[in-house]
Write an enzyme that holds these catalytic residues in place. Sequence first.
Site, short mmCIF file in Angstrom:
data_model
loop_
_atom_site.label_atom_id
_atom_site.label_comp_id
_atom_site.label_asym_id
_atom_site.label_seq_id
_atom_site.Cartn_x
_atom_site.Cartn_y
_atom_site.Cartn_z
N HIS A 215 0.78 -1.21 -0.05
CA HIS A 215 0.16 0.08 -0.04
C HIS A 215 0.81 1.32 -0.12
O HIS A 215 0.33 2.46 0.03
CB HIS A 215 -1.04 0.01 1.12
CG HIS A 215 -1.99 1.01 1.32
ND1 HIS A 215 -2.27 2.03 2.35
CD2 HIS A 215 -3.11 1.17 0.52
CE1 HIS A 215 -3.26 2.57 2.10
NE2 HIS A 215 -3.62 2.07 0.90
N LYS A 217 2.96 4.33 -1.04
CA LYS A 217 3.27 5.30 -2.34
C LYS A 217 4.61 6.30 -2.15
O LYS A 217 4.61 7.02 -1.22
CB LYS A 217 2.16 6.30 -2.29
CG LYS A 217 0.57 5.59 -2.47
CD LYS A 217 0.09 5.37 -1.23
CE LYS A 217 -1.46 4.81 -1.47
NZ LYS A 217 -2.18 4.53 -0.29
N ASP A 397 0.50 16.95 20.04
CA ASP A 397 0.73 18.22 20.78
C ASP A 397 0.91 19.40 19.88
O ASP A 397 0.63 19.55 18.64
CB ASP A 397 1.71 18.05 21.76
CG ASP A 397 1.47 17.10 22.89
OD1 ASP A 397 0.28 16.97 23.05
OD2 ASP A 397 2.36 16.46 23.33
#
Length: 472
Positions: A215, A217, A397
């Site tokens: 998967h 890229k 954060d």
Amino acid sequence: MVSWLLGTGIMLIHLLGVMSAIMALMSSRTSQGAIAWIISLLTFPYVALPAYWFFGRPRFYGYVMARGERDNVLRRVLARYQESSLPYLVPFSNSDTQAVEQLAMMPLTRGNSAELLIDGDATFNSLFDGIDEAEHYLLLQFFIVRDDALGRRLQQHLLDAVHRGVRVYFLYDEIGSRKLNERYLRELVAEGVEVSPFRSSRGFKHRFQLNFRNHRKVAVVDGKRGWLGGFNVGVEYLGQDPRHGPWRDTHLVLEGPSVLGLQEAFWEDWHWATGEVASLNWRAGSHPKIDQNVVIVPSGPADKQDTASLLIQQLIHSATHRLWVTSPYFVPDQGVQDALRLAAMRGIDVRVMIPERPDHLLVFLSAFAFLADMLKAGVKIYRYQPGFLHQKVILIDNDAATVGTVNLDNRSFRLNFEITAYIPDTIFAAEVHTMLVKDFNDCRRITIDEIQQRPLWKKVVSRAAYLMSPVQ
């Protein structure tokens, strides 16, 4: 005689079902997955047996990770690359970053530039410009490639590069790009592009590995500039498919020593696909003006541990006041669910952004099985309104962010090869914060009443879909 053969065949099928159920019990990577397979194999062995043998493999075998293996050609080449990266290592990283480095089996490096690419035009303009500037080689890898207007643009840029004398390596997932026609590939090969599918079931020995996908890229130019993120190659990723509408996605372009981490992940995938060891540039160099810290985290079913799931849990545990997550597919395992709820209970601003419009119905329905528990714990769930949300971004954060290919579901955690850039940099985190504030303004927030007031039949369907999520 016929009845005896039939009876023997039925007994054999049920015996194999019992044996396979024991294998599932001993080897499945989640208790939920083990239960799903065991029940299916014991009650419906005629259907479940072939499904288990082709889709139930818990690990991806035969893949050599140069980062983790010794005494092989890949490892010896990487020794030289790692030596050239020594001047760019960050010597005093904190415990949170050290945990990410351990998961990645790659170092945190300084001297990088990380630039957000928001949506399709920015991403593909940047990528095509980079391809046009390549001098020595190009590495291109996508899960989905289509022979449409965008696919043809990519093809032409690759052919132009080959005509300039640039070596081009083009890798695509065999299942994700199953609709890509042979003519498209033949035209590339005829002009000198090195083309290969990533076949998870390569060879007779590894024939039962069909449920795994690559998967990732990834694009790399000359070992100096690299791209990764959510975009595949197809006009829908530019928002030109009426079924999906506007497409919301995020990509990343990197310069500096972290690009060699992207290159290494591609290099290992290419070695699995072709058996070849590509000759590449492994000399690290820093960006002349920007000094950001980056670590590349490849993950996949060949790992000895569940790298992607552990990475997400580590990011959640490291947050002290904010954790914003975007994912098109949100069916996290129990560890990630618990970590998200606990973070919200600690008073952290936990937000999860998911699509309003379903892309994969089973995954979409599965989320309703546990969203109520999330909402009760204080996790805020938002649905993106303008179009289809496909970005995979996490903000921690004001200090760090990730961009990559990992969805928060079992397939990304345990069945797919994925890649993520972890960037502990306040300037980059501020840019991600600005981007996500705009996205959240384009969302609607889900309420507990919305989940609880659904009809009973929808609740039953959602629970059934959720039980199937480990084997998707």
